[in-house]
Design a protein around this motif. Sequence first.
Motif, short mmCIF file in Angstrom:
data_model
loop_
_atom_site.label_atom_id
_atom_site.label_comp_id
_atom_site.label_asym_id
_atom_site.label_seq_id
_atom_site.Cartn_x
_atom_site.Cartn_y
_atom_site.Cartn_z
N PRO B 88 35.54 33.04 35.09
CA PRO B 88 36.61 33.44 36.02
C PRO B 88 36.43 34.85 36.60
CG PRO B 88 37.50 32.85 33.86
CD PRO B 88 36.03 32.65 33.78
N ALA B 92 36.12 35.52 40.58
CA ALA B 92 36.97 36.39 41.40
C ALA B 92 36.12 37.37 42.20
CB ALA B 92 37.96 37.13 40.52
N ASN B 96 35.87 37.57 46.23
CA ASN B 96 36.03 38.84 46.94
C ASN B 96 34.86 39.08 47.88
OD1 ASN B 96 38.19 40.72 46.73
ND2 ASN B 96 37.93 40.61 44.52
N LEU B 117 41.90 29.43 39.23
CA LEU B 117 43.11 30.24 39.10
C LEU B 117 42.82 31.71 39.36
CD1 LEU B 117 44.61 28.48 35.97
CD2 LEU B 117 45.72 28.65 38.19
N ALA B 118 41.66 32.19 38.89
CA ALA B 118 41.31 33.60 39.13
C ALA B 118 41.05 33.82 40.62
CB ALA B 118 40.09 33.98 38.31
N VAL B 121 44.21 34.31 42.79
CA VAL B 121 44.80 35.65 42.84
C VAL B 121 44.21 36.41 44.03
CG1 VAL B 121 45.03 37.85 41.63
CG2 VAL B 121 45.13 35.72 40.34
N ARG B 125 46.29 37.13 47.57
CA ARG B 125 46.50 38.54 47.94
C ARG B 125 46.00 38.77 49.36
NH1 ARG B 125 44.53 42.27 42.92
NH2 ARG B 125 46.20 41.59 41.55
N GLN B 143 51.76 26.99 40.78
CA GLN B 143 51.86 28.45 40.83
C GLN B 143 52.75 28.96 41.96
OE1 GLN B 143 50.23 30.40 38.53
NE2 GLN B 143 49.59 28.52 37.55
#
Lengths: 289, 387, 327
Positions: B88, B92, B96, B117-118, B121, B125, B143
């Motif tokens: 994870p 992420a 990014n 899930l990671a 985020v 965002r 979520q």
Amino acid sequence: MQYFLNGLPIGAIYALVALSYSLIYAASGVLNWSQGDMVMLGAYLGFTLFQLLNLGFTPALFISMAFVACVGVLVQYFILRPLRERKAPPINVVIATLGVAIITRNIALVIWGPDAQIFSSPVSAKPITLGALSITPQDILIVTVGIGLMLVLQYFLKKTREGKALRAVAQDRYGAILMGIDTQRSDGVAFAASAALGAAAGILVAPIFFVTFNMGAGIGLKGFVAAVIGGLGYIPGAIAGGFFLGIVEAIAGGKISSGYRDAITFALLILVLWLKPSGLFLRKTRQKV
Amino acid sequence: MFRYHKKIAVILMLALLLGSMLGTVGCGQKSVQKVLKIGVVGPESGGGAQLGQGQRKAIQMAVDEINANKGAGEWKLEVFFEDDEGNPTKSASATNKLLQQSQANVIIGAIHSSATLADMVVTSRAGIPQITAGSTGASITEQNNKWIFRTAVNDEFQANALVKYAKEVLGIKKMATFTAADDYGQSGAKLLAAAAQKYGVELVATPTYNNGDKDFKPQLLTIKEKGAQGIFMWGLYTEAALIAKQAQQLDVKAQLFGASGMAALKLIELGGDAVQGLILTQTFLPDSTDEKVKEFVQKYKSKYNENPIPHAAQAYDTVYIIAEAVKKANSNKPDALRDALTKTAGLKLVTGEPKFNEKGDDIGKRLLITTIKGDKFELVKAVMTNE
Amino acid sequence: MKGITKWRTYGILGVLLLLLFLVPQVVSNIYYLHIINLGGIYTLITIGLNLLSGYTGQVSMGQAGYFAVGTYVSSLLMMNLKFPFWAALLVAVVAAAICGLIIGIPAMKLSGPYLVLATVGFGEIVRLVLLNWTPVTKGAAGLTGIPLPEFMGMRISSEKDFFYLIFIVLLLGTYVAQRLAKSKIGRTFTAIREDELAAEAMGVPVNLYKISAFVISAVYAGVAGALFGSFAGVASPDNFTFDESVAFLSMSVIGGNRSIVGAVIGAFVLTFLSEALRVFQALRLVIYGGILIFTVIYMPKGLYGLVEQGQNWFSRQFLAGKKDYSS
């Protein structure tokens, strides 16, 4: 009793891998983290020879053992030797061999792809039942070939020139140097023999586990645990540790909790280390090989 | 000698670091053509690599086709792949990178639910739509995240369909679940337990295993002792094949069931006669007579010389859904894309006719109850996920 | 001489940190900031590890375990009991320290491969408990929606905010570690590493120091864990695998585990490197492994060894023979 029986073949595999850790540790005092990936490499080579090129099981076993032994020698020559020459701390050896593991694993991924490969058993898959107990011929093959290899190793260490040299180095490295033994050579022999044992474990386990590029991590770690339980560097201890771990796992998984099985194994391990820091089966006088 | 090596090492490292950091900065060239950038995250190495690589191949194929056939109108699709190793944290970071470096307008990924899930985020965002074609974990669409869509089939539906079939058609009264101790397996176990209660089947044992385990005999012996008539597995095919083999060795007579996670021809290849008669749900059957499926399998086979896994079919469809969305929205702006995705309708794709509910789950999937016969899956019954 | 080294170290550190404070102003790319932040969190863990393995000579391959304890304890407190971030962090650190104590006690008798394996075992036990203790840890699905830290009504939410939070903590952590390393405690650690028996003969309570080293390293990893939970927003057992522990140990060794600056270098270089190597796609990890091997063979003191060499060269050129090997 069935749990006990189930623990035997996996125990034999652990014992082989534990032997390979112990042998290198005894002979050259280093911890080689790439052992598990030698198991994987052996399994893939066996798969290629036996399954794709249709060689017999026995030639496949020996050819891949020989090939992986060469890899072991390369690791010793190109990685351990320069580290030794520079008197690098043991932790550097650990990182270097972890690097070897990462490289081996990912090269295997590139060559053989990410899919699990099937390795059909050279013997019948039909289980043999004895009352309430059952065991497969493959399991019997694993245990017999495993024990056979352990005997060969014992013969090699006790009777051959190379083996005797290896034991001498294991007992007293500097003394051995004074006696004119080529420690470089005995390191190479230890790495070769260890890698070959790992490869054999890989081929033996392949029919029951399949062959995947990341199979080495798990087996390698378990083999290391077995070696430590038995007393790292102590050959009979490694064998006993392997079978012990195999059986404990089978019972812990069946009777207590499958999810926590490995946690139980490790907790037991830490307990063993706390109470008897040199392993379960090693007597007080540290005896190597 | 010593110093020489050291210098090389330092230069090499610095060059690698600087090169890759600077090299990517100058990539922001603007083109006149309308380009939609798709970022793909998935495990291309590490455990689950076969899923990530299957996803990659199918997506590449779909993108090439759409660009060749002008399938997205004036929009040209550009695709970027990043490997997350199933981790994870790395996932992420990879997401990014896709958003910042590659300037992706939409993300497809990841496969491991924890990685997805990671990534969510990061995408939520940044406000970028994300579609997962591989994660079936229930928590993903729970979520309250408006940016997430899922083209993998929801596990709940699979669990219900399986247990219902076991009870009503096969008359199974006592069942056991045998699931992986990962997100996929655990959510499966929970859903199976709920389904068992719903349809009145007694759940006698619920053992689990850790991924990468090789020896399942202890758990199987427990299941045998408890007298389960059906074993419901929830995990990946490697473990499922081993379980089936070891069950056969231990002479366990219970009927085996499985879900889409293990639905791959590899399961049959690995499992041999041990998996004969295993019943499992899936969204995609390579031997299907459906025209869309036939065409896809043929193309995939001729391009990659292997059979596509269901994840590949789902990923392939996902690209078509995105192409349709960008064509309709005629914009690569995140909000417009998201709105167009929520309104997805009228597409006939390999795994069904996609349509998203308010949580982002695809409710237009075909669910196939299949059984293994010989070296292939045979269709038993097809149900639609929108009931 | 001592003074010069000290001021030089602080000087370098100061300049470095000043530069770091300017980073978010210059680096606008969120991806780079994200990687830098991640590097900062990993640096904390590596500093703790250096105090443990570099200074005291006790190798740990289970740091991911403390890291996980830090993340889960702080996140669960914030999620379920509505603890403010700082309080959750404190409790998390205490929890990690207790774990350090628990593993430190059996570990004090162990060395070499035995110690390595005991710590591996600890890391795996933590991961398996997180995976299987579903009612509390949510099992493999992990924690989602971990709250963002808040300080006096100020919410830390963007990568830039996190940069400042992480680097203030890191600055503090580096300072404390540097002070600790130069203090009597640090020298005792080194004495134990060099010759345990001699240290014991001199009346040093060796076991106490060895356990303290474990606790200190656990505290650093616990702080890092608490930061990580809020930073990532989600956490699952997949974040805390054996491979992570291996990565932390690699950072420590590659950077140079006998200094605090080494930890900073190692953590950042390896974090950047594993991202930078993405351009090589499938061969990425092969190259990564190769670089690890190359570095440990040809730079046995890690990258910090190079810095030292550079310093010595500098001294020879300008300060005429004032050599200092105290670090």
